[in-house]
Design an enzyme around this catalytic site. Structure first.
Site, PDB file in Angstrom:
ATOM      1  N   ILE A   1      -2.265  -3.636  16.852  1.00  0.00           N
ATOM      2  CA  ILE A   1      -1.175  -3.592  15.853  1.00  0.00           C
ATOM      3  C   ILE A   1       0.147  -3.520  16.627  1.00  0.00           C
ATOM      4  O   ILE A   1       0.274  -2.691  17.519  1.00  0.00           O
ATOM      5  CB  ILE A   1      -1.229  -2.296  15.001  1.00  0.00           C
ATOM      6  CG1 ILE A   1      -2.627  -2.046  14.419  1.00  0.00           C
ATOM      7  CG2 ILE A   1      -0.189  -2.308  13.890  1.00  0.00           C
ATOM      8  CD1 ILE A   1      -2.754  -0.669  13.752  1.00  0.00           C
ATOM      9  N   HIS A   2       1.086  -4.397  16.294  1.00  0.00           N
ATOM     10  CA  HIS A   2       2.424  -4.197  16.882  1.00  0.00           C
ATOM     11  C   HIS A   2       3.569  -4.764  16.053  1.00  0.00           C
ATOM     12  O   HIS A   2       4.730  -4.627  16.435  1.00  0.00           O
ATOM     13  CB  HIS A   2       2.490  -4.754  18.313  1.00  0.00           C
ATOM     14  CG  HIS A   2       2.523  -6.252  18.366  1.00  0.00           C
ATOM     15  ND1 HIS A   2       1.387  -7.019  18.380  1.00  0.00           N
ATOM     16  CD2 HIS A   2       3.543  -7.136  18.395  1.00  0.00           C
ATOM     17  CE1 HIS A   2       1.707  -8.302  18.422  1.00  0.00           C
ATOM     18  NE2 HIS A   2       3.027  -8.400  18.418  1.00  0.00           N
ATOM     19  N   ARG A   3       3.273  -5.394  14.920  1.00  0.00           N
ATOM     20  CA  ARG A   3       4.373  -5.937  14.102  1.00  0.00           C
ATOM     21  C   ARG A   3       5.233  -4.805  13.553  1.00  0.00           C
ATOM     22  O   ARG A   3       4.680  -3.852  12.971  1.00  0.00           O
ATOM     23  CB  ARG A   3       3.833  -6.724  12.903  1.00  0.00           C
ATOM     24  CG  ARG A   3       3.101  -7.948  13.234  1.00  0.00           C
ATOM     25  CD  ARG A   3       4.004  -9.144  13.479  1.00  0.00           C
ATOM     26  NE  ARG A   3       3.285 -10.038  14.368  1.00  0.00           N
ATOM     27  CZ  ARG A   3       3.774 -10.573  15.478  1.00  0.00           C
ATOM     28  NH1 ARG A   3       5.008 -10.360  15.847  1.00  0.00           N
ATOM     29  NH2 ARG A   3       3.037 -11.345  16.236  1.00  0.00           N
ATOM     30  N   PRO A   4       6.561  -4.914  13.681  1.00  0.00           N
ATOM     31  CA  PRO A   4       7.425  -3.837  13.189  1.00  0.00           C
ATOM     32  C   PRO A   4       7.136  -3.454  11.734  1.00  0.00           C
ATOM     33  O   PRO A   4       7.159  -2.284  11.387  1.00  0.00           O
ATOM     34  CB  PRO A   4       8.836  -4.424  13.329  1.00  0.00           C
ATOM     35  CG  PRO A   4       8.715  -5.446  14.414  1.00  0.00           C
ATOM     36  CD  PRO A   4       7.312  -5.974  14.364  1.00  0.00           C
TER      37      PRO A   4
ATOM     38  N   ASP B   1      -2.630  -7.761  13.898  1.00  0.00           N
ATOM     39  CA  ASP B   1      -1.456  -8.440  13.334  1.00  0.00           C
ATOM     40  C   ASP B   1      -0.815  -9.336  14.394  1.00  0.00           C
ATOM     41  O   ASP B   1       0.288  -9.846  14.208  1.00  0.00           O
ATOM     42  CB  ASP B   1      -0.450  -7.437  12.750  1.00  0.00           C
ATOM     43  CG  ASP B   1       0.071  -6.436  13.778  1.00  0.00           C
ATOM     44  OD1 ASP B   1      -0.152  -6.624  15.000  1.00  0.00           O
ATOM     45  OD2 ASP B   1       0.707  -5.449  13.353  1.00  0.00           O
TER      46      ASP B   1
END
Ligand code: UD1
Ligand code: UDP
Length: 354
Positions: free
Chosen positions: A202-205, A276
């Protein structure tokens, strides 16, 4: 012929490796690392494993607000371009490093080539969407990974210099998948066996910076119950720490970001990938591993149409269902990302169009 390649973030190291290898067989490349990613496990490890040459310039821009980060890159890339006077500037993907590289070049009237052109999420809250649109509209050569990308560019009136070459990440995986089998020891280190774990990133803002969405995703991971290996992006680690939930002794195993070969080893053997990430969705498809995408939409629509990728957003029920009940296709995914020779096609076009 002299090319300046601009890279700076983890996925760009993976994308640049095959192109750099082919280009350097006959031409000069000046490699510029903006310094957007700088931790050992977010940067140096990729250069070592993928045999990417040392950058000629490291601009050491580091983290910061978008305007400052992009602006500092722009100013420092301009200095490099003035000094190097290349025939082409090559940019990859959709990060702030991509946009800064493209802008610096066009303002000096140096031709720009964009690898992974034409991708769209049609979600204007994503910083990447602006980076892509702006880069595509100032590029001279646009290298598209899919026909969908070519069509999306045409809808925006961009048809000049557009070439369908396939996906450089497919080139990268074909080159490295056996190396991952031979060299990666991560499955043994983590005591994992094929199909007995899931893999998550997961890393999407919009997932990390929104505590409600992040909590929903992690609660769904807990409810899935099976072991989930979760290499945590530095951005995400910060937000998880603020959540006040203890994931120790649960089925979620948080680890530091892993190297590319370790990631390929984990991806190949996972029962399901939850992500993501743009790149990880594609790698799941290349490796015929089912993927549940923690987003409401994707740029990689072919993977969804094929049934190998399910958009589950940050919805608890949909995430758990994807992991525990969903029927995935029984037939192998069709190749829609080219023939693994995107880097050669890019090199040929760069050579012939100047
Ligand atoms: C960036 C890209 C995104 C891409 C992702 C790949 C933009 C706008 N975003 O997102 O498109 O999918 O890279 O991973 O360009 N940090 C560290 N160490 C590092 C790098 C980052 O600790 O080596 C932390 C910092 O706190 C930083 C945060 O991560 O503020 C975010 O980093 P940044 O590069 O701004 O964006 P990403 O979320 O990594
Ligand atoms: N990746 C990796 N280690 C990790 C997570 C990702 O090597 O811990 C690789 C992944 O296999 C893919 C690329 O990094 O090749 C994707 O980068 P990321 O998810 O950061 O960015 P995105 O593709 O979403 O822009």
């Amino acid at each position: 012929m002299k090319l300046v390649s601009i890279i700076g973030a983890r996925p760009q190291f993976v994308k640049a490796a095959p192109v750099s290898r082919v280009w350097r067989q006959a031409h000069t490349e000046i490699l510029v690392h903006t310094g957007q990613h700088y931790d050992e496990e977010m940067s140096a490890v990729f250069f070592r494993e993928l045999n990417i040459p040392e950058p000629d310039y490291n601009l050491e821009v580091g983290s910061g607000p978008h305007g400052r980060q992009t602006g500092q890159m722009l100013a420092r890339i301009e200095e490099v371009l003035l000094k190097e006077q290349p025939d082409w500037v090559l940019v990859y993907g959709d990060t702030n490093s991509t946009l800064a590289g493209a802008l610096a070049a066009v303002k000096l009237h140096i031709p720009v080539a964009h690898v992974e052109a034409g991708l769209r999420s049609f979600n204007r809250t994503m910083p990447e969407e602006h980076n892509r649109v702006l880069t595509d509209h100032c590029a001279d050569l646009l290298f598209c990974p899919t026909q969908t990308a070519v069509d999306w560019l045409a809808q925006e009136g961009v048809t000049q210099g557009v070439h369908l070459v396939g996906d450089v990440m497919y080139d990268a995986i074909l080159y490295n998948v056996d190396l991952a089998r031979q060299r990666s020891t991560i499955l043994t280190e983590l005591d994992l066996h094929a199909q007995n774990f899931l893999l998550a990133t997961i890393h999407r803002p919009y997932n990390t910076d929104d505590p409600k969405r992040l909590q929903n995703i992690l609660t769904a991971f807990l409810e899935i119950g099976s072991p989930i290996i979760f290499p945590v992006h530095p951005r995400t680690r910060r937000y998880i720490a603020a959540l006040d939930t203890d994931f120790d002794h649960s089925n979620i195993k948080m680890i530091a970001p892993v190297s590319y070969l370790d990631m390929l080893a984990l991806e190949q053997h996972a029962r399901l990938i939850l992500t993501d990430s743009g790149g990880v969705q594609k790698e799941a498809y290349f490796l015929a591993v089912p993927c549940a995408t923690l987003r409401p939409e994707t740029e990689w629509v072919e993977t969804v149409q094929a049934g190998w990728n399910l958009l589950v957003d940050a919805d608890l029920e949909q995430i758990v269902n994807a992991a525990n009940n969903h029927q995935w296709p029984s037939q192998s995914p069709q190749p829609v990302f080219g023939d693994g020779r995107a880097a050669e096609k890019i090199t040929d076009k760069l050579r012939n169009e100047n």
